[in-house]
Design a protein around this motif. Structure first.
Motif, mmCIF file in Angstrom:
data_model
loop_
_atom_site.group_PDB
_atom_site.id
_atom_site.type_symbol
_atom_site.label_atom_id
_atom_site.label_comp_id
_atom_site.label_asym_id
_atom_site.label_seq_id
_atom_site.Cartn_x
_atom_site.Cartn_y
_atom_site.Cartn_z
ATOM 1 N N ILE A 44 1.728 10.170 -7.224
ATOM 2 C CA ILE A 44 1.309 10.735 -5.925
ATOM 3 C C ILE A 44 1.073 9.633 -4.908
ATOM 4 N N MET A 45 0.395 8.576 -5.311
ATOM 5 C CA MET A 45 0.128 7.495 -4.375
ATOM 6 C C MET A 45 1.433 6.804 -3.947
ATOM 7 N N TYR A 46 2.340 6.639 -4.858
ATOM 8 C CA TYR A 46 3.618 5.994 -4.522
ATOM 9 C C TYR A 46 4.416 6.871 -3.554
ATOM 10 N N HIS A 47 4.480 8.166 -3.880
ATOM 11 C CA HIS A 47 5.248 9.079 -3.031
ATOM 12 C C HIS A 47 4.627 9.172 -1.633
ATOM 13 N N GLN A 48 3.315 9.223 -1.591
ATOM 14 C CA GLN A 48 2.629 9.323 -0.296
ATOM 15 C C GLN A 48 2.885 8.071 0.532
ATOM 16 N N SER A 49 2.821 6.905 -0.063
ATOM 17 C CA SER A 49 3.041 5.660 0.675
ATOM 18 C C SER A 49 4.505 5.536 1.092
ATOM 19 N N ARG A 50 5.408 5.949 0.246
ATOM 20 C CA ARG A 50 6.838 5.810 0.551
ATOM 21 C C ARG A 50 7.245 6.718 1.706
ATOM 22 N N GLU A 51 6.653 7.895 1.781
ATOM 23 C CA GLU A 51 7.015 8.848 2.833
ATOM 24 C C GLU A 51 6.229 8.640 4.115
ATOM 25 N N SER A 52 5.334 7.675 4.125
ATOM 26 C CA SER A 52 4.553 7.412 5.345
ATOM 27 C C SER A 52 5.461 6.844 6.428
ATOM 28 N N ARG A 53 5.368 7.414 7.649
ATOM 29 C CA ARG A 53 6.174 6.973 8.785
ATOM 30 C C ARG A 53 5.331 6.277 9.857
ATOM 31 N N ASP A 54 4.096 5.970 9.521
ATOM 32 C CA ASP A 54 3.198 5.301 10.476
ATOM 33 C C ASP A 54 3.549 3.816 10.512
ATOM 34 N N THR A 55 4.076 3.356 11.646
ATOM 35 C CA THR A 55 4.505 1.962 11.764
ATOM 36 C C THR A 55 3.456 1.058 12.388
ATOM 37 N N SER A 56 2.257 1.612 12.648
ATOM 38 C CA SER A 56 1.192 0.780 13.209
ATOM 39 C C SER A 56 0.675 -0.179 12.139
ATOM 40 N N SER A 57 -0.098 -1.164 12.570
ATOM 41 C CA SER A 57 -0.629 -2.140 11.615
ATOM 42 C C SER A 57 -1.549 -1.470 10.616
ATOM 43 N N LYS A 58 -2.347 -0.491 11.113
ATOM 44 C CA LYS A 58 -3.230 0.225 10.197
ATOM 45 C C LYS A 58 -2.418 1.059 9.211
ATOM 46 N N GLY A 59 -1.371 1.692 9.737
ATOM 47 C CA GLY A 59 -0.508 2.499 8.860
ATOM 48 C C GLY A 59 0.182 1.643 7.810
ATOM 49 N N LEU A 60 0.618 0.451 8.207
ATOM 50 C CA LEU A 60 1.266 -0.447 7.248
ATOM 51 C C LEU A 60 0.291 -0.916 6.169
ATOM 52 N N ASP A 61 -0.969 -1.159 6.615
ATOM 53 C CA ASP A 61 -1.991 -1.539 5.626
ATOM 54 C C ASP A 61 -2.249 -0.411 4.639
ATOM 55 N N GLU A 62 -2.341 0.811 5.181
ATOM 56 C CA GLU A 62 -2.549 1.966 4.306
ATOM 57 C C GLU A 62 -1.381 2.123 3.323
ATOM 58 N N ARG A 63 -0.191 1.916 3.835
ATOM 59 C CA ARG A 63 1.006 2.038 2.998
ATOM 60 C C ARG A 63 0.998 1.000 1.868
ATOM 61 N N LYS A 64 0.666 -0.237 2.224
ATOM 62 C CA LYS A 64 0.645 -1.288 1.211
ATOM 63 C C LYS A 64 -0.440 -1.026 0.184
ATOM 64 N N ARG A 65 -1.627 -0.572 0.667
ATOM 65 C CA ARG A 65 -2.716 -0.292 -0.267
ATOM 66 C C ARG A 65 -2.352 0.866 -1.197
ATOM 67 N N GLY A 66 -1.613 1.833 -0.681
ATOM 68 C CA GLY A 66 -1.169 2.956 -1.523
ATOM 69 C C GLY A 66 -0.228 2.485 -2.627
ATOM 70 N N PHE A 67 0.709 1.595 -2.289
ATOM 71 C CA PHE A 67 1.605 1.052 -3.316
ATOM 72 C C PHE A 67 0.834 0.252 -4.356
#
Length: 1078
Positions: A661-684
């Motif tokens: 779930i965490m991998y899928h959620q991070s992979r499908e994230s389309r937020d390109t802001s710095s906060k969104g990228l941090d969230e994406r990396k933390r999810g992975f």
């Protein structure tokens, strides 16, 4: 002094003057006091003493005989005539040996029934015998009579034989036989030694010689003859020898014992009838009892009789006989048997300490004794000394001198399969592997025994082991989780055994059905489940109900897998009716509802299950799966985290689900802001942590390993999480893909699922290995998804498209289009697939437009132009789509449409140039074809002419040969006519000399030979003159023997006749004839 002359069976002793006392040897007084007084008073010679002592011994008064011999020693020592005592010392030595035969070999201090603590042992008697012999030899040496003598040698040999000094005994007996080859005692001793050394043939010959010398010899040589014949595998003759011995000596025990043992062995023959076996056993029992009663100090008879009482359950008598066997055994084999039976009796009585002591004593003498080792291992198991029992059995079965015992192998395998406290998990795995190997050895041994039986039934031991249901259950448990096929084989064997007893355990049928179910044999699984359910219904209410519940659930599962939803639903309903809280049945009902897209009903059913069993981890795992499948990722995430937090933070399934779930959620994230990228990396990162923790808890969790491999392959912690691509990014991706492939290859061995091949295809695609990617995708699609998985079809489309672009292959591009169309057929409303189809069609036209005219055809060109026209319509439709969310870029779709318009403007030009090229190519092909045809026709004409010429030549040659044959036949006829005329003239000439002869015929013969020679000389000249001009005449190539014979028979008148010369046509014939005649 004494003038004693034996008369018949009496001895006369003269006293003092003229008084003579006669002692009747057939009526001796058991008390030898009177006889001793007479012997002392009469100052009898030594042979009288030995005669009377021997008679007492012969009548069984051994103590009286010993008193007489000792009194003789005292008497002669008192008289100072020591030189006469050697025979007495030999007699005393023999008496000690006779005592030893009835004395115990060893005395058991712990004997409970056969107590002999006050008895004198054999060794003491043998020492006394040796001492008497030595004394006798010393006396003989001191008296000057020598130390030898037949009696001394025989006695010494008997003593050495009794003490197992075989070499010395053989020398002693051989010394006697050198002087007297027919000495029966020496022959008996030598035969026994040869038998002990397994030289049965020589021993048999000596026993037969003894019988021939003295048919009434005691001990009976027929016993030895039978033993040798038995050892030489002539069992019927051996039995006949023992029966004859029993007829001659009815009171002797050896023949009775041997015949009894033979009868007992015959009672174990499965080829005879039950009544015959019972009769043999009864007869053997009687023989053995008679033998023991005749000699109660016989260890062999006691050992055989002990087995009979042990079988009857008379343990007190059996123990006494076993102790008697131990104390009187002369050989190691009988001693071991005695200890073994004493151990068995103690074991049956429950005296484990005594049983352990006896079993230990048995294997101390024979470390590789099978029954002793098994008995000791059983005692060690009773004492909870499993490691010691394993060591005991392992020692038995391991080299050197390893024993082949199926029983011991089965025991050892069972002990190794049983987990023991204090043993590490790795050691447990090794022990299980060894147990499997041992059971395999047992199976092979049983197969070998079955082959040796050659269609007949196995022996009792092999049959009992082969029909041991518990062994097959244990084998199945060992292979569980390792090899389903081997497990199924073991369960089938257990089923075979249970069917023989008509008591089939429903659980066995259920397990076999489960195995068939796992292997996909649904029809067989269904039959087994139904049969198990029927058998369970016949059991007691409580036991049968508990079995029926599990079996009915399995039956419902197989109905469901077969697609028979009505029967499956009915079975689940029955289960829920009987057991309303049976969660597993409700879960399957929910899955069936979900398959029918009745998600709300399924959801409500699962919620009811959660209310009743909220802590059921299997239920929570299925509910997580249900939420993910119904595209509810947020509730699924909350539910999984609740499971890990409130129920079990070490639940491997929940950890893997959280990672996904965490991998899928991070992979499908389309937020390109710095906060969104941090969230994406933390999810992975959290996804990788969940997978890693699952692997830590279960190192063999293939799903967690696959999740980490996906993370590695896609570089989720690097560029995928928003990191800055490095200069060697391509090399890194290739490396990660290679590492992920290694993991997937291992996962593939554990998980039989299409996702593994799907992910492997991704890795191969990332490494531009399109062929291997296509192979992996094809395997996933055909083997697991039946060609209905859209994601796999689209990946196949992408791989073929990339391969076509790389190789500039129109065929590969068509294949990619076909897979895209298949995916669109399954999901007709997916606009991304429509876009892909339009792109492939446009790319196909672009590829063929750029291809040289020689690498494309007008038909393919026309087809791609038509497809490009269709792609224009699709791009126009996609560009004009006003839907708020679309899986493509409208601007790019419109740009592709405009590009297609410009590309299609050149379509007519490409078609015209292709037509011209193909027309020119066709013209060149036609011209080349015509040229080849003309050349072929010219060659055919030349060939026909050549064949006609050959035909004419052949006809001409045939005609010439025909003429030659006719001419040769004409010559043959002429020669035959000439021969006939010559014979006629010759016959006339042979008759003419008979009319004119007036004397001896020798003279005309000489003249004829002279004329013949002269005529031949004239002939040469005439022939040369006559045939000098005929060299060109055709001559036959073969010499004709007929002409030679004609020339040889000619006389001088015929050779000079002119008409004869005209008949010959060839000089060659005359030349041959001239050579022979000359």
């Amino acid at each position: 002094m004494d003038d004693i002359t034996p008369s018949g069976r009496s001895v006369d002793i003269e006293l003092g003057g003229q008084e003579v006392i006669t002692i009747d040897l057939d009526n001796l007084d058991p008390n030898p006091d009177d006889v001793l007084d007479l012997l002392k008073d009469g100052q009898c010679k030594i042979w009288v003493w030995t005669k009377l002592a021997g008679e007492y011994w012969r009548r069984g008064y051994l103590a009286a005989a010993e008193r007489i011999a000792l009194s003789a020693v005292d008497s002669f020592q008192a008289n100072g005539t020591m030189s006469a005592l050697p025979p007495i010392y030999s007699l005393l030595a023999n008496i000690q040996i006779a005592h030893a035969r009835k004395a115990p070999k060893l005395v058991l201090p712990s004997a409970r029934q056969d107590i002999m603590t006050g008895e004198k042992s054999k060794e003491e008697y043998y020492r006394d015998a040796a001492q008497f012999l030595n004394t006798g030899e010393r006396v003989g040496a001191e008296s000057g009579d020598g130390v030898g003598g037949t009696l001394s040698f025989l006695t010494r040999g008997i003593q050495q034989l009794a003490t197992r000094s075989m070499d010395d005994a053989l020398r002693s007996f051989d010394g006697v036989l050198i002087e007297k080859p027919t000495n029966l005692v020496a022959l008996l001793g030598k035969a026994r030694i040869l038998y002990a050394r397994r030289n049965f043939r020589d021993a048999l010959k000596i026993f037969q010689d003894i019988l021939r010398y003295n048919p009434r010899c005691v001990p009976d040589p027929r016993i030895g003859i039978g033993l040798c014949l038995w050892a030489l595998d002539h069992k019927a003759k051996a039995k006949a020898a023992w029966q004859r011995s029993l007829e001659v000596n009815p009171s002797e025990w050896p023949a009775q014992l041997l015949l009894g043992l033979d009868a007992i062995n015959s009672s174990k023959n499965n080829n005879t009838t039950e009544s015959e076996r019972a009769q043999s056993f009864l007869q053997g029992t009687k023989f053995i009892e008679k033998a023991f009663n005749a000699n109660q100090k016989s260890a062999a008879a006691a050992n055989a009789l002990c087995e009979l009482f042990l079988r009857k359950g008379n343990y007190k008598r059996a123990l006494k006989l076993a102790e008697r066997t131990v104390q009187f055994a002369d050989t190691l084999t009988v001693l071991t048997e005695g200890y073994l039976r004493a151990g068995r009796v103690s074991h049956a009585e429950g005296s484990l300490a005594y049983a352990t002591r006896y079993y230990s004593a048995a294997i101390e003498g024979q470390p590789k004794h099978v029954l002793g080792a098994i008995g000791l291992a059983q005692m060690q198991m009773q004492n909870d000394e499993i490691a010691a029992a394993i060591h005991t059995l392992d020692t038995l079965l391991q080299p050197p001198n390893s024993q082949r015992s199926i029983e011991a192998t089965v025991m050892l395998a069972s002990l190794r399969a049983h987990p023991r406290p204090g043993v590490s998990s790795s050691d447990v795995a090794q022990e299980r592997a060894r147990a499997r190997d041992l059971f395999d050895r047992v199976s092979k041994s049983l197969e070998i025994d079955d082959v040796r039986a050659n269609g007949q039934s196995l022996n009792k031991t092999s049959r009992s082991i082969a029909d041991d249901m518990d062994m097959h259950f244990e084998i199945a448990r060992l292979w569980q989780g390792e090899n389903i096929e081997r497990m199924g084989k073991a369960l089938k064997e257990a089923l075979r055994v249970s069917e023989m007893t008509n008591q089939i355990d429903p659980r066995l049928l259920n397990n076999l059905g489960a195995l068939h179910h796992l292997e996909g044999n649904l029809a067989d699984a269904r039959l087994l489940y139904e049969r198990a359910l029927t058998n369970a219904a016949a059991l007691a209410s409580e036991t049968g109900e508990s079995m029926s519940t599990s079996i009915l659930y399995n039956l419902a599962r197989v109905y469901e897998d077969q697609g028979d939803e009505t029967l499956a639903k009915s079975a689940y309903s029955k289960l829920i009716t009987r057991h309303p809280e049976y969660v597993d049945a409700k879960i399957r009902e929910a899955q069936m509802l979900a398959n029918l897209n009745r998600h709300n009903e399924a959801h409500e059913l699962l919620k009811q299950c959660l209310v009743s069993q909220n802590g059921n981890l299997n239920l929570r795992a299925f509910y997580t799966y249900f939420l993910i499948q119904t595209n509810l990722p947020k509730p699924a995430k909350d539910f999984v985290f609740a499971t890990l937090k409130d129920h079990d933070k070490h639940d491997v399934y929940s950890l893997c689900a959280a990672g996904w779930i965490m991998y899928h959620q991070s992979r499908e994230s389309r937020d390109t802001s710095s906060k969104g990228l941090d969230e994406r990396k933390r999810g992975f990162q959290r996804s990788a942590e969940f997978y890693e923790k699952a692997l830590h808890l279960d190192p063999f969790c293939a799903f967690a390993a696959q999740g980490l491999a996906i993370t590695t392959a896609e570089d989720a912690l690097g560029t995928l999480s928003g990191g800055i691509p490095s200069a060697d990014e391509a090399q890194k991706r290739l490396k990660y893909a290679r590492e992920a492939l290694d993991v997937f290859a291992k996962v593939r061995e554990s998980i039989n699922d299409g996702s593994v091949y799907f992910n492997m295809g991704h890795c191969y695609y990332a490494r531009d290995e399109f062929d291997r990617a296509i192979e992996s995708y094809e395997t996933a699609s055909t083997r697991f998804y039946n060609g209905q998985n859209v994601s796999v079809l689209l990946c196949l489309c992408r791989s073929w498209y990339s391969k076509a672009t790389k190789d500039q292959s129109y065929i590969a591009m068509n294949t990619a289009l076909r897979y895209a169309q298949l995916a669109l057929h399954i999901q007709p409303n997916d606009k991304a697939i429509v876009y892909n189809i339009a792109m492939i069609q446009q790319k196909s036209a672009e590829m063929l437009f750029a291809a040289p005219a020689a690498k494309r055809t007008l038909r393919d060109l026309q087809q791609v132009i038509d497809q490009a026209v269709h792609a224009q319509k699709l791009f126009a439709s996609l560009a004009s789509d006003t839907s708020p969310i679309i899986p493509y870029n409208r601007d790019i779709a419109d740009q592709r449409r405009k590009y297609g318009d410009n590309m299609l403007k050149k379509g007519d030009e490409h078609l015209a140039s292709q037509r011209q090229f193909e027309a020119e190519s066709q013209a060149r092909l036609d011209a080349a074809r015509r040229k080849r045809q003309d050349e072929k026709e010219r060659q055919d004409a030349l060939e026909r002419a050549r064949m006609e010429e050959l035909k004419r030549e052949a006809e001409k040659l045939a005609e010439e040969r025909r003429v030659a044959r006719e001419q040769a036949m004409e010559w043959t006829r002429e020669v035959r006519m000439e021969s006939d005329e010559e014979r006629e003239r010759k016959s006339k000439k042979t008759r003419k000399p008979k009319q004119d002869a007036s004397g001896d015929e020798a003279e005309p013969k000489k003249k004829r030979r002279g004329k013949l020679k002269k005529a031949s000389e004239q002939d040469d000249g005439e022939d040369a003159a006559q045939f000098s001009d005929e060299d060109d005449v055709e001559r036959p190539t073969k010499k004709r023997p007929v002409k030679k014979r004609v020339v040889r028979d000619e006389d001088d008148e015929e050779l000079t006749a002119p008409q004869r010369k005209k008949q010959f046509k060839s000089k060659e014939m005359l030349s041959d004839t001239d050579d022979e005649m000359g």
